[in-house]
Design a protein around this motif. Structure first.
Motif, PDB file in Angstrom:
ATOM      1  N   ASP A 194      29.298  54.164  59.770  1.00  0.00           N
ATOM      2  CA  ASP A 194      30.104  52.809  59.623  1.00  0.00           C
ATOM      3  C   ASP A 194      29.639  51.771  58.945  1.00  0.00           C
ATOM      4  OD1 ASP A 194      32.180  54.083  61.233  1.00  0.00           O
ATOM      5  OD2 ASP A 194      31.261  53.588  63.012  1.00  0.00           O
ATOM      6  N   HIS A 195      28.136  51.715  58.880  1.00  0.00           N
ATOM      7  CA  HIS A 195      27.509  50.492  58.117  1.00  0.00           C
ATOM      8  C   HIS A 195      26.107  51.195  57.828  1.00  0.00           C
ATOM      9  CE1 HIS A 195      27.867  46.231  57.069  1.00  0.00           C
ATOM     10  NE2 HIS A 195      26.611  46.547  56.911  1.00  0.00           N
ATOM     11  N   VAL A 196      25.691  50.969  56.577  1.00  0.00           N
ATOM     12  CA  VAL A 196      24.335  51.452  56.106  1.00  0.00           C
ATOM     13  C   VAL A 196      23.472  49.824  55.729  1.00  0.00           C
ATOM     14  CG1 VAL A 196      22.990  52.575  54.165  1.00  0.00           C
ATOM     15  CG2 VAL A 196      25.084  53.575  55.096  1.00  0.00           C
ATOM     16  N   VAL A 197      22.252  50.101  56.224  1.00  0.00           N
ATOM     17  CA  VAL A 197      21.388  49.114  55.862  1.00  0.00           C
ATOM     18  C   VAL A 197      20.317  49.247  55.176  1.00  0.00           C
ATOM     19  CG1 VAL A 197      19.979  47.164  57.265  1.00  0.00           C
ATOM     20  CG2 VAL A 197      21.893  48.372  58.354  1.00  0.00           C
ATOM     21  N   ASN A 198      20.112  48.346  53.837  1.00  0.00           N
ATOM     22  CA  ASN A 198      18.867  48.713  53.200  1.00  0.00           C
ATOM     23  C   ASN A 198      17.684  47.537  53.513  1.00  0.00           C
ATOM     24  OD1 ASN A 198      17.332  48.637  50.857  1.00  0.00           O
ATOM     25  ND2 ASN A 198      18.873  47.766  49.428  1.00  0.00           N
ATOM     26  N   ALA A 199      16.913  48.367  54.229  1.00  0.00           N
ATOM     27  CA  ALA A 199      15.707  47.593  54.684  1.00  0.00           C
ATOM     28  C   ALA A 199      14.447  48.277  54.072  1.00  0.00           C
ATOM     29  CB  ALA A 199      15.620  47.801  56.184  1.00  0.00           C
ATOM     30  N   THR A 200      14.804  48.263  52.748  1.00  0.00           N
ATOM     31  CA  THR A 200      13.532  48.960  52.136  1.00  0.00           C
ATOM     32  C   THR A 200      12.660  48.116  51.270  1.00  0.00           C
ATOM     33  OG1 THR A 200      15.018  49.267  50.002  1.00  0.00           O
ATOM     34  CG2 THR A 200      15.036  51.375  51.537  1.00  0.00           C
ATOM     35  N   GLY A 201      12.484  46.742  51.497  1.00  0.00           N
ATOM     36  CA  GLY A 201      11.680  45.907  51.113  1.00  0.00           C
ATOM     37  C   GLY A 201      11.486  46.073  49.387  1.00  0.00           C
ATOM     38  N   ALA A 202      10.579  45.974  48.981  1.00  0.00           N
ATOM     39  CA  ALA A 202      10.288  45.869  47.456  1.00  0.00           C
ATOM     40  C   ALA A 202      11.085  46.989  46.904  1.00  0.00           C
ATOM     41  CB  ALA A 202       8.633  45.883  47.172  1.00  0.00           C
ATOM     42  N   TRP A 203      11.346  47.919  47.346  1.00  0.00           N
ATOM     43  CA  TRP A 203      12.345  48.931  47.039  1.00  0.00           C
ATOM     44  C   TRP A 203      13.735  48.644  47.116  1.00  0.00           C
ATOM     45  CZ3 TRP A 203       7.605  49.148  49.210  1.00  0.00           C
ATOM     46  CH2 TRP A 203       6.649  49.916  48.517  1.00  0.00           C
ATOM     47  N   ALA A 204      14.164  47.605  47.415  1.00  0.00           N
ATOM     48  CA  ALA A 204      15.528  47.535  47.878  1.00  0.00           C
ATOM     49  C   ALA A 204      16.481  47.522  46.545  1.00  0.00           C
ATOM     50  CB  ALA A 204      15.779  45.922  48.159  1.00  0.00           C
ATOM     51  N   ASP A 205      15.876  47.069  45.316  1.00  0.00           N
ATOM     52  CA  ASP A 205      16.780  47.414  44.033  1.00  0.00           C
ATOM     53  C   ASP A 205      16.934  48.841  43.949  1.00  0.00           C
ATOM     54  OD1 ASP A 205      17.681  44.969  42.786  1.00  0.00           O
ATOM     55  OD2 ASP A 205      15.718  44.612  42.104  1.00  0.00           O
ATOM     56  N   GLN A 206      16.141  49.599  43.977  1.00  0.00           N
ATOM     57  CA  GLN A 206      16.124  51.150  43.785  1.00  0.00           C
ATOM     58  C   GLN A 206      17.230  51.763  44.812  1.00  0.00           C
ATOM     59  OE1 GLN A 206      13.339  49.297  43.581  1.00  0.00           O
ATOM     60  NE2 GLN A 206      11.612  50.589  42.696  1.00  0.00           N
ATOM     61  N   LEU A 207      17.499  51.106  45.882  1.00  0.00           N
ATOM     62  CA  LEU A 207      18.302  51.768  46.946  1.00  0.00           C
ATOM     63  C   LEU A 207      19.606  51.225  46.314  1.00  0.00           C
ATOM     64  CD1 LEU A 207      18.981  53.789  49.225  1.00  0.00           C
ATOM     65  CD2 LEU A 207      18.711  51.714  50.604  1.00  0.00           C
ATOM     66  N   GLY A 208      19.671  50.081  46.176  1.00  0.00           N
ATOM     67  CA  GLY A 208      20.819  49.225  45.820  1.00  0.00           C
ATOM     68  C   GLY A 208      21.212  49.794  44.613  1.00  0.00           C
ATOM     69  N   SER A 209      20.478  50.497  43.651  1.00  0.00           N
ATOM     70  CA  SER A 209      21.302  50.941  42.440  1.00  0.00           C
ATOM     71  C   SER A 209      22.018  52.079  42.840  1.00  0.00           C
ATOM     72  CB  SER A 209      20.254  51.482  41.461  1.00  0.00           C
ATOM     73  OG  SER A 209      19.358  52.382  41.996  1.00  0.00           O
ATOM     74  N   MET A 210      21.555  52.774  43.844  1.00  0.00           N
ATOM     75  CA  MET A 210      22.550  53.994  44.075  1.00  0.00           C
ATOM     76  C   MET A 210      24.030  53.718  44.498  1.00  0.00           C
ATOM     77  SD  MET A 210      19.803  56.182  46.479  1.00  0.00           S
ATOM     78  CE  MET A 210      18.141  56.632  46.084  1.00  0.00           C
ATOM     79  N   ALA A 211      24.159  52.221  44.775  1.00  0.00           N
ATOM     80  CA  ALA A 211      25.709  51.773  44.956  1.00  0.00           C
ATOM     81  C   ALA A 211      26.013  51.060  44.278  1.00  0.00           C
ATOM     82  CB  ALA A 211      25.555  50.920  46.315  1.00  0.00           C
ATOM     83  N   GLY A 212      25.333  50.924  42.843  1.00  0.00           N
ATOM     84  CA  GLY A 212      25.564  50.011  41.820  1.00  0.00           C
ATOM     85  C   GLY A 212      25.288  48.570  42.030  1.00  0.00           C
ATOM     86  N   VAL A 213      24.746  47.946  42.827  1.00  0.00           N
ATOM     87  CA  VAL A 213      24.196  46.717  42.907  1.00  0.00           C
ATOM     88  C   VAL A 213      22.813  46.366  42.703  1.00  0.00           C
ATOM     89  CG1 VAL A 213      26.159  46.532  44.866  1.00  0.00           C
ATOM     90  CG2 VAL A 213      23.635  46.934  45.428  1.00  0.00           C
ATOM     91  N   ASP A 214      22.802  45.212  42.222  1.00  0.00           N
ATOM     92  CA  ASP A 214      21.320  44.761  41.842  1.00  0.00           C
ATOM     93  C   ASP A 214      21.074  43.637  42.609  1.00  0.00           C
ATOM     94  OD1 ASP A 214      19.207  43.903  40.498  1.00  0.00           O
ATOM     95  OD2 ASP A 214      20.140  43.136  38.648  1.00  0.00           O
ATOM     96  N   LEU A 215      19.838  43.651  43.427  1.00  0.00           N
ATOM     97  CA  LEU A 215      19.390  42.665  44.052  1.00  0.00           C
ATOM     98  C   LEU A 215      18.379  41.686  43.494  1.00  0.00           C
ATOM     99  CD1 LEU A 215      19.259  45.090  47.204  1.00  0.00           C
ATOM    100  CD2 LEU A 215      20.051  42.643  47.213  1.00  0.00           C
ATOM    101  N   ASP A 216      17.920  41.774  42.332  1.00  0.00           N
ATOM    102  CA  ASP A 216      17.259  40.762  41.710  1.00  0.00           C
ATOM    103  C   ASP A 216      15.774  40.459  42.635  1.00  0.00           C
ATOM    104  OD1 ASP A 216      18.717  39.871  39.614  1.00  0.00           O
ATOM    105  OD2 ASP A 216      20.210  38.872  41.116  1.00  0.00           O
TER     106      ASP A 216
END
Length: 407
Positions: A194-216
Motif C-alpha cells: 500500500d505504501h513504499v518507503v525510499n530509505a536508501t540514503g545516498a542512493w535515494a536518487d537511484q531508487l527514485g529514478s525507477m519511479a521517475g522522480v528526482d530527489l536532488d
C-alpha cells in the motif's frame, strides 16, 4: 507475488528504524536491502553518537534533536553504544570566539558543557597535544552501527516484520500514478504494498529514478582510518568550523580518525584519494600527536546522504544541511504511495523514522502512537547475542570491525 502494508527499501539505520516503528504500530511491513543490513552509509560511518555540540552554534534544531536522541539511545540501545563522553579541543591556532560561541550555544540548547583548562583536559587525555588552550566536555559517545541495525531489525522482526537482506530492488511497480510495490531480485519476486518507503540514503536518487522522480541528492565522500591506540577515553573534536581531520573516535584498543568531505556523482563509483588519508591523519595528529605514527589497521570511505535541492553548484559541501527531510511524492510529484526519507545523521535515525512513520500512518489511516523511544531494542544488553544478530543479518561493516565479534 507477496503482499505487505508497507515496503521499506534500505536497511541502514533509518530503514531499520522505520520498519521497527511501523511494525510496533501494527502494520504488516517488509524491509529489503540490496546488500547486508547497514552496508551503505551506516556501516561506513565514524560511529559518533552526537551530543549536538558539533551543531550547537549553527543549527539549533539539529543540536536539540541530537541531545534528545543521544539520551534516548543510551536508554534503549545498551551494548550498541559506548558512553565515552567527548571533548571539543581549542588549539592555539583556533579562534577563541568560536569556542565561546559553541560553549554558550550548548548551554542554551540543553547540552551539558563544562569548560576545562589545559591541565584538566590533559588529565582526561594524557597524550593530548601541548598546544591545547582549553576544552569543552560534552556527552558525546560512540555507536557500534553493525549492532544497532541488527538489534533494530531483530526488534522489528519480533513485532512481525519481515527482514530481507541481500534482496536488491530491480524496479518499482507503477499503476495509475501510484507506486504499488517493487520487483525484487534473488528469487524474491514482486512485493505489492500500500505504501513504499525510499530509505536508501545516498542512493535515494537511484531508487527514485525507477519511479521517475528526482530527489536532488548531493552525496559527499569521507575517509575514516582505524589506527592502533588504546584507552583514549573521550571522543576528540577540534573546536573550529567543521573541516578535514577534526574528529578522533575511541574504539577500545583502536581509534577511528575522520574525515573529509568531497562531492561525488555516484555513491557506488568514486575516487578514494590518498591525499584524504594523509590530510586526515595529519590534522587529527594536531590534537593527538601519537596517532601520526600509529599502525593503520583499516581505511574506508563512507558517502553522506546529503539532500540539497537548492544547491545548484557544489564546492562548499560542508555547508549543506545535516538535517533530515520526509518527502511526500504525492504532494511533490503527483505520485501516490511513495515517500522518501533523506538527509540526517545516524544519531537521529530513530527520530527520522518516527517522523516518516507519522506521515505514512496518517496516509494509511493508522492512529497508533510511536513507542520506539520507550522500548529497549532486542538483545540490547547482550553483546554476544548482538554479534550473532550482526552475522545473521549480514550487517558487519568496517565502522566497528575492531569491536563486533571480538569478545
Amino acid at each position: 507475488m507477496e503482499r505487505t502494508d508497507v515496503l521499506v527499501v534500505g536497511g541502514g539505520g533509518t530503514g531499520t528504524g522505520i520498519v521497527r516503528d511501523l511494525a510496533m504500530r501494527g502494520l504488516d511491513t517488509t524491509l529489503v536491502d540490496r546488500g547486508g543490513l547497514g552496508s551503505g552509509t551506516t556501516g561506513r560511518s565514524h560511529g559518533l553518537l552526537h551530543s549536538g555540540a558539533r551543531y550547537a552554534e549553527a543549527d539549533a534544531t539539529g543540536a536539540r534533536e541530537c541531545i534528545a536522541e543521544n539520551e534516548i539511545l543510551r536508554e534503549i540501545a545498551g551494548e550498541c553504544i559506548a558512553e565515552t563522553g567527548g571533548l571539543f579541543v581549542q588549539l592555539d591556532a583556533d579562534d577563541p570566539a568560536y569556542f565561546d560561541a559553541k560553549r554558550d550555544a550548548c548551554r542554551e540548547h540543553g547540552i551539558p558543557a563544562e569548560e576545562l583548562t589545559p591541565a584538566e583536559a590533559q588529565d582526561e587525555v594524557p597524550d593530548l597535544t601541548d598546544d591545547v588552550e582549553r576544552a569543552l566536555s560534552v556527552p558525546d559517545g560512540v555507536i557500534y552501527p553493525s549492532r544497532l541495525v541488527a538489534a533494530t531489525a531483530a526488534d522489528a522482526r519480533a513485532h512481525g516484520a519481515r527482514i530481507l537482506p541481500d534482496a536488491p530492488v530491480t524496479d518499482l511497480l507503477i499503476e495509475d500514478d501510484a507506486v504499488v510495490g517493487a520487483a525484487v531480485d534473488h528469487e524474491v519476486g514482486e512485493i505489492r504494498a500500500d505504501h513504499v518507503v525510499n530509505a536508501t540514503g545516498a542512493w535515494a536518487d537511484q531508487l527514485g529514478s525507477m519511479a521517475g522522480v528526482d530527489l536532488d541528492m548531493k552525496p559527499t565522500r569521507g575517509v575514516m582510518i582505524g589506527v592502533e591506540y588504546s584507552d583514549l577515553g573521550p571522543v576528540l573534536n577540534r573546536c573550529r568550523p567543521p573541516d578535514d581531520g577534526d574528529i578522533v573516535v575511541p574504539h577500545g584498543e583502536q581509534v577511528v580518525l575522520g574525515t573529509t568531505s568531497v562531492a561525488v556523482e555516484d555513491p557506488d563509483d568514486y575516487e578514494q584519494a590518498e591525499w584524504e588519508v594523509e590530510r586526515t591523519v595529519e590534522e587529527c595528529a594536531a590534537m593527538l600527536p601519537s596517532v601520526a605514527d600509529a599502525e593503520q589497521t583499516r581505511t574506508y570511505w563512507g558517502v553522506r546522504p546529503l539532500y540539497g535541492p537548492e544547491e545548484d553548484e557544489l564546492g562548499d559541501e560542508r555547508g549543506i544541511s545535516r538535517g533530515f527531510f520526509v518527502v511526500d511524492h504525492a504532494d511533490r510529484d503527483g505520485l501516490d504511495g511513495f515517500t522518501s526519507v533523506v538527509g540526517g545523521k545516524l544519531t537521529t535515525h530513530r527520530l527520522m523514522a518516527e517522523a516518516a512513520v507519522d506521515h505514512i500512518a496518517e496516509r494509511l489511516g493508522v492512529d497508533a502512537a510511536c513507542r520506539t523511544a520507550e522500548e529497549q531494542l532486542t538483545a540490547h544488553d547482550d553483546p554476544d547475542r548482538l554479534d550473532a544478530l550482526v552475522e545473521e543479518f549480514d550487517a558487519a561493516g568496517p565502522a566497528d570491525a575492531d569491536v563486533v565479534g571480538r569478545r
